[in-house]
Write a protein that holds these residues in place. Structure first.
Motif, short mmCIF file in Angstrom:
data_model
loop_
_atom_site.label_atom_id
_atom_site.label_comp_id
_atom_site.label_asym_id
_atom_site.label_seq_id
_atom_site.Cartn_x
_atom_site.Cartn_y
_atom_site.Cartn_z
N ALA A 88 0.83 -1.20 0.00
CA ALA A 88 0.00 0.00 0.00
C ALA A 88 0.87 1.25 0.00
O ALA A 88 0.62 2.20 -0.77
N ALA A 89 1.90 1.28 0.85
CA ALA A 89 2.79 2.44 0.90
C ALA A 89 3.59 2.57 -0.40
O ALA A 89 3.85 3.69 -0.87
N GLN A 90 3.97 1.45 -0.99
CA GLN A 90 4.69 1.50 -2.27
C GLN A 90 3.82 2.11 -3.37
O GLN A 90 4.29 2.92 -4.17
N MET A 91 2.55 1.73 -3.42
CA MET A 91 1.65 2.27 -4.44
C MET A 91 1.47 3.77 -4.27
O MET A 91 1.44 4.54 -5.25
N ILE A 92 1.35 4.21 -3.02
CA ILE A 92 1.23 5.66 -2.78
C ILE A 92 2.49 6.37 -3.25
O ILE A 92 2.42 7.44 -3.88
N GLU A 93 3.64 5.79 -2.97
CA GLU A 93 4.91 6.39 -3.39
C GLU A 93 4.99 6.48 -4.91
O GLU A 93 5.44 7.49 -5.48
N ILE A 94 4.54 5.43 -5.59
CA ILE A 94 4.56 5.44 -7.06
C ILE A 94 3.62 6.51 -7.59
O ILE A 94 3.98 7.26 -8.52
N ARG A 95 2.42 6.63 -7.04
CA ARG A 95 1.46 7.65 -7.49
C ARG A 95 2.00 9.06 -7.27
O ARG A 95 1.86 9.95 -8.13
N LEU A 96 2.64 9.26 -6.12
CA LEU A 96 3.21 10.59 -5.83
C LEU A 96 4.35 10.90 -6.79
O LEU A 96 4.49 12.05 -7.26
N ALA A 97 5.16 9.87 -7.09
CA ALA A 97 6.28 10.09 -8.01
C ALA A 97 5.76 10.42 -9.41
O ALA A 97 6.28 11.32 -10.09
N GLU A 98 4.71 9.72 -9.84
CA GLU A 98 4.12 9.99 -11.15
C GLU A 98 3.52 11.39 -11.20
O GLU A 98 3.65 12.11 -12.20
N ALA A 99 2.85 11.77 -10.13
CA ALA A 99 2.24 13.11 -10.09
C ALA A 99 3.30 14.20 -10.08
O ALA A 99 3.08 15.31 -10.59
N GLY A 100 4.48 13.90 -9.53
CA GLY A 100 5.56 14.88 -9.49
C GLY A 100 6.39 14.89 -10.75
O GLY A 100 7.38 15.63 -10.84
N GLY A 101 6.05 14.04 -11.70
CA GLY A 101 6.76 14.03 -12.98
C GLY A 101 7.99 13.16 -13.01
O GLY A 101 8.82 13.28 -13.92
N ALA A 102 8.16 12.28 -12.04
CA ALA A 102 9.32 11.39 -12.05
C ALA A 102 9.23 10.43 -13.23
O ALA A 102 8.18 9.87 -13.51
N THR A 103 10.33 10.27 -13.92
CA THR A 103 10.32 9.43 -15.13
C THR A 103 11.32 8.27 -15.06
O THR A 103 11.27 7.37 -15.87
N SER A 104 12.24 8.31 -14.09
CA SER A 104 13.27 7.28 -14.01
C SER A 104 12.70 6.02 -13.35
O SER A 104 12.45 6.00 -12.15
N ARG A 105 12.49 4.99 -14.18
CA ARG A 105 11.94 3.76 -13.64
C ARG A 105 12.91 3.09 -12.68
O ARG A 105 12.51 2.55 -11.64
N ASP A 106 14.22 3.11 -13.01
CA ASP A 106 15.21 2.48 -12.16
C ASP A 106 15.26 3.14 -10.78
O ASP A 106 15.33 2.47 -9.75
N LYS A 107 15.22 4.49 -10.78
CA LYS A 107 15.26 5.19 -9.51
C LYS A 107 14.00 4.92 -8.69
O LYS A 107 14.06 4.73 -7.47
#
Length: 304
Positions: A88-107
């Motif tokens: 659950a926490a990982q999914m939230i982190e992924i959604r926040l990263a996507e909303a912030g424009g993060a594009t590096s999949r490896d990072k």
């Protein structure tokens, strides 16, 4: 924090156990001392209620160590025993990263599969350093699990390490004190037994059981204590589905004290058999005339 030193002799081990009101015989104290001295896991087998689990609790208390308990059951898996990811926490982190424009999949992968998203279960917790010293790891009722889980334990018991694919191998800086218990509902595999020291915890003799009762349930009248222990010892010789363990002896003593009794009588025994016997067929076999006969035999033996 100052660590409490391990016992340096069998007598020290007996004293350590005795200080926590655990009345052990010398053979048990010897194998505990060797397990502590050699840093080997200790496998304790025996009937339910003879005090196997209590040994781990007493060691943790006496040595000032943290007790970490893994209660085994059918279907126990790595997620429950070692670790799992906080999805659950990982999914939230992924959604926040996507909303912030993060594009590096490896990072992003590196971020979500890091220690802060790792939920540590008992086996992984036991590998962590502790200022008080390596913890006592109790793997309780191992016989309830399956052989696949036993096979998984081999790495931990051999090298005290766990491999997490996303993080690598986590190894204990100092080996925990490992106590495994089994009620022997099935045989433990030889490969696991070879990694352990072994001891069969049997029912105590009358003298030791009386000492255990005196330590664990103080205030029981002397005559009642002797009759309780002698009666339970006699019941264990009967052809029962499940004979009472030491835990049942202590429960019975506590119950009779609550009833303000100072001695046994046939009616009292029959009325309270459900404290020490847990199957109706066993209760039916002992209640009534058989209880009266056993009590007569017990009193004759105590007078002799």
């Amino acid at each position: 924090m100052t660590q409490i030193a391990l016992p340096q002799s069998i007598d020290d081990t007996l004293a350590l156990l005795g200080n926590a009101d655990y009345v052990a015989d010398r053979s048990l104290a010897t194998v505990i001392f060797l397990a502590l001295k050699l840093g080997r896991p200790l496998l304790l087998e025996g009937e339910a209620g003879v005090g196997k689990t209590e040994i781990a609790k007493v060691l943790a208390q006496g040595l000032g160590r943290r007790l970490i308990r893994l209660q085994c059951y059918e279907g126990l898996d790595v997620a429950s025993a070692v670790y799992e990811w906080n999805y659950a926490a990982q999914m939230i982190e992924i959604r926040l990263a996507e909303a912030g424009g993060a594009t590096s999949r490896d990072k992003l992968t590196s971020d979500v599969f890091s220690q802060r998203f790792l939920i540590e279960r008992p086996l992984l917790q036991a590998l962590k350093a502790d200022p008080a010293g390596p913890p006592v790891l109790l793997i309780d009722e191992l016989d309830r699990t399956d052989e696949a889980f036993e096979a998984f334990l081999l790495e931990i018991l051999a090298d005290f390490q766990v491999t997490i694919p996303e993080l690598g191998t986590i190894k204990a800086a100092a080996a925990p004190i490992v106590i495994l218990t089994s009620n022997r509902t099935r045989e433990i595999h030889d490969a696991l037994k070879r990694r352990c020291l072994y001891h069969w915890v049997d029912y105590p003799d009358a003298a030791r059981e009386l000492a255990i009762l005196s330590a664990k349930v103080p205030g029981v009248p002397k005559r009642l204590s002797r009759e309780i222990v002698a009666f339970v010892q006699a019941i264990r010789k009967e052809d029962l589905f499940k004979v009472p363990g030491v835990a049942e002896t202590l429960d019975w003593a506590s119950a009779l004290v609550e009833l303000d009794k100072v001695a046994l009588d046939p009616a009292l025994v029959s009325d309270t058999l459900g404290v020490i016997l847990k199957y109706q067929d066993d209760i039916s076999k002992i209640a009534g005339s058989r209880a009266a006969q056993l009590l007569d035999d017990v009193r004759a033996e105590l007078k002799a």
